[in-house]
Motif scaffolding. Structure first.
Motif, PDB file in Angstrom:
ATOM      1  N   SER A 100      -8.778   4.393  -1.451  1.00 23.46           N
ATOM      2  CA  SER A 100      -7.548   5.134  -1.206  1.00 23.46           C
ATOM      3  C   SER A 100      -7.788   6.263  -0.208  1.00 23.46           C
ATOM      4  O   SER A 100      -6.933   6.555   0.640  1.00 23.46           O
TER       5      SER A 100
ATOM      6  N   ASP B 173      -7.731   4.634   3.098  1.00 20.65           N
ATOM      7  CA  ASP B 173      -6.367   4.220   3.458  1.00 20.65           C
ATOM      8  C   ASP B 173      -5.499   5.398   3.883  1.00 20.65           C
ATOM      9  O   ASP B 173      -4.597   5.252   4.718  1.00 20.65           O
ATOM     10  N   ARG B 174      -5.771   6.560   3.308  1.00 18.38           N
ATOM     11  CA  ARG B 174      -4.945   7.730   3.599  1.00 18.38           C
ATOM     12  C   ARG B 174      -5.251   8.342   4.970  1.00 18.38           C
ATOM     13  O   ARG B 174      -4.600   9.317   5.365  1.00 18.38           O
TER      14      ARG B 174
ATOM     15  N   GLN C  19       0.498   3.944  -3.291  1.00 14.76           N
ATOM     16  CA  GLN C  19      -0.435   4.990  -2.893  1.00 14.76           C
ATOM     17  C   GLN C  19      -0.872   5.857  -4.076  1.00 14.76           C
ATOM     18  O   GLN C  19      -2.063   6.138  -4.244  1.00 14.76           O
TER      19      GLN C  19
ATOM     20  N   ASP D 201      -3.110   3.853  -6.480  1.00 14.87           N
ATOM     21  CA  ASP D 201      -4.431   3.592  -5.917  1.00 14.87           C
ATOM     22  C   ASP D 201      -5.331   4.817  -5.951  1.00 14.87           C
ATOM     23  O   ASP D 201      -6.560   4.689  -5.987  1.00 14.87           O
TER      24      ASP D 201
ATOM     25  N   GLN E  15       1.785   8.012   6.062  1.00 11.97           N
ATOM     26  CA  GLN E  15       2.798   7.124   5.519  1.00 11.97           C
ATOM     27  C   GLN E  15       3.812   6.711   6.583  1.00 11.97           C
ATOM     28  O   GLN E  15       4.257   5.567   6.632  1.00 11.97           O
TER      29      GLN E  15
ATOM     30  N   ASN F 295       0.831  -1.210   0.000  1.00 14.38           N
ATOM     31  CA  ASN F 295       0.000   0.000   0.000  1.00 14.38           C
ATOM     32  C   ASN F 295       0.860   1.252   0.000  1.00 14.38           C
ATOM     33  O   ASN F 295       0.539   2.256  -0.658  1.00 14.38           O
TER      34      ASN F 295
END
Length: 301
Positions: A89, A92-93, A78, A81, A97, A74
Motif C-alpha cells: 500500500s 501504491d500510494r 485504499q 489495503d 488518487q 485499488n
C-alpha cells in the motif's frame, strides 16, 4: 549512482506496475495467445495467429481494461489495503488518487477504442466488461458470495471474447472454464481469509466475516474437491495429449493444498497457499502448449 529524481521516477514506475498488477496482465496476454493458437484456431499457422492485427487489438483492449479494473479496485480499497498490505500500500500510494482516476478513464477509453476497431460487438463487450469491473469494485465485492463469484467470472471473461471473435465454440472450452472458475473461486476465498482484519474494519460482508474462518475453510476444501470433476471429464473424454499430465499433477497436489488450508492459522499460511495456487494457474496456462507440442515446433507456416 541513482539520483533522487531518478529514484522517485523508478518508485512511481514500480507503483504503476503494482497498482495495475502487471504480472496478471502478462499472464492474461499469454492465456489469450495460447488459447487462440491451440484451442480456437488449431489449424491456422502459428505465425498467422500470432501476427493477427485484430487479435492483438482484442488483447490490447483486454489488457487496458484489466489495468483499469485493477486501478479502480485499488482506488476503492485504499483504506483496507493500508491494514491488510501495508508495504504494498505504501508503494501504491506513490500515485495520487486523482492520478489513478485519470489513468482509469484514459485506459478504459483506449480499450473501447481498440475494441471498436475490431467490431461493434467487441466494443459493446468491453463496455459491459468495464462497467461490471467498476460495479464489482464499488458494490458487488462487499456482498457475501456475490463478490467471490463475480471476481472469478471477471477473471475469465477476456478469454470468452476470443470465442466470439473466432466464432468457435466447443464443449472442451466450457469444461476448461469450469476448472479455471473453481480454482479462481478457491483463490478468492484465500484472499478473503488473508484480508479478514481489513474486511472487518471496513465492514465488508465476506464469507469469513459473516460465517467465520472454519466454515470458510470447509467451503474452500469443497471447492478443491469439486475441481476433480472437470479434471476427470477432461482426462477421460478429450484428447489432451501431453496436457493430461498437468491435470494428473493437479489431482495429486490438490489434496495436499486442502490439508494446508485446513491447518492454516496465520496470514502467512494463506499467503503461501495463495502463491501456490497462483503458480498452479500459471503452469496451467503455459501447459496449453502441451495440447499439441508438435504444432509449437512445426506449425509456424
Amino acid at each position: 549512482m541513482i539520483t533522487r529524481p531518478q529514484k522517485i521516477i523508478l518508485l512511481k514506475l514500480l507503483s504503476v506496475i503494482s497498482v495495475v498488477r502487471g504480472y496478471a496482465i502478462v499472464l492474461m496476454i499469454a492465456a489469450q495467445l495460447l488459447t487462440a493458437a491451440f484451442i480456437l484456431a488449431p489449424q491456422a499457422p502459428l505465425n498467422e495467429v500470432f501476427l493477427s492485427g485484430p487479435l492483438w487489438l482484442v488483447i490490447l483492449a483486454s489488457s487496458l481494461s484489466i489495468a483499469g479494473g485493477y486501478i479502480i479496485n485499488n482506488f476503492y480499497d485504499q483504506e483496507k489495503d493500508l491494514i491488510n498490505r501495508p508495504r504494498r500500500s505504501k508503494l501504491d500510494r506513490m500515485l495520487r488518487q486523482q492520478t489513478k482516476l485519470s489513468g482509469y478513464f484514459i485506459l478504459n477509453f483506449a480499450a473501447v477504442l481498440a475494441a471498436s476497431a475490431v467490431s461493434f460487438s467487441a466494443a459493446l463487450f468491453f463496455s459491459g466488461f468495464i462497467f461490471l469491473m467498476w460495479y464489482y469494485s464499488h458494490r458487488l465485492k462487499k456482498i457475501i458470495f456475490v463478490g467471490n463469484l463475480t471476481s472469478a467470472m471477471l477473471s475469465v471473461m477476456p478469454l470468452f471474447i476470443l470465442v466470439v471473435y473466432y466464432k468457435s465454440f466447443s464443449s472442451i472450452i466450457v469444461v476448461h472454464a469450469c476448472f479455471l472458475l473453481l480454482l479462481l473461486a478457491s483463490r478468492e476465498l484465500l484472499k478473503d481469509l488473508e484480508n479478514l482484519t481489513g474486511d472487518l474494519v471496513q465492514g465488508y460482508k465476506t464469507i469469513p466475516v459473516v460465517y467465520g474462518v472454519t466454515p470458510t475453510k470447509v467451503i474452500g476444501v469443497a471447492l478443491i474437491g469439486l475441481t476433480y470433476l472437470p479434471s476427470l471429464i477432461l482426462i477421460l473424454n478429450y484428447d489432451l495429449n501431453a496436457m493430461r499430465y498437468y491435470f494428473f499433477a493437479i489431482m495429486i497436489v490438490l489434496p495436499y493444498g486442502a490439508y494446508l488450508l485446513w491447518r492454516a492459522k496465520e496470514k502467512r499460511d494463506y499467503l503461501v497457499l495463495h502463491a501456490l495456487l497462483r503458480l498452479g494457474i500459471i503452469i496451467g496456462v503455459m501447459s496449453i502448449v502441451l495440447l499439441n507440442p508438435e504444432r509449437f515446433i512445426q506449425g509456424w507456416f
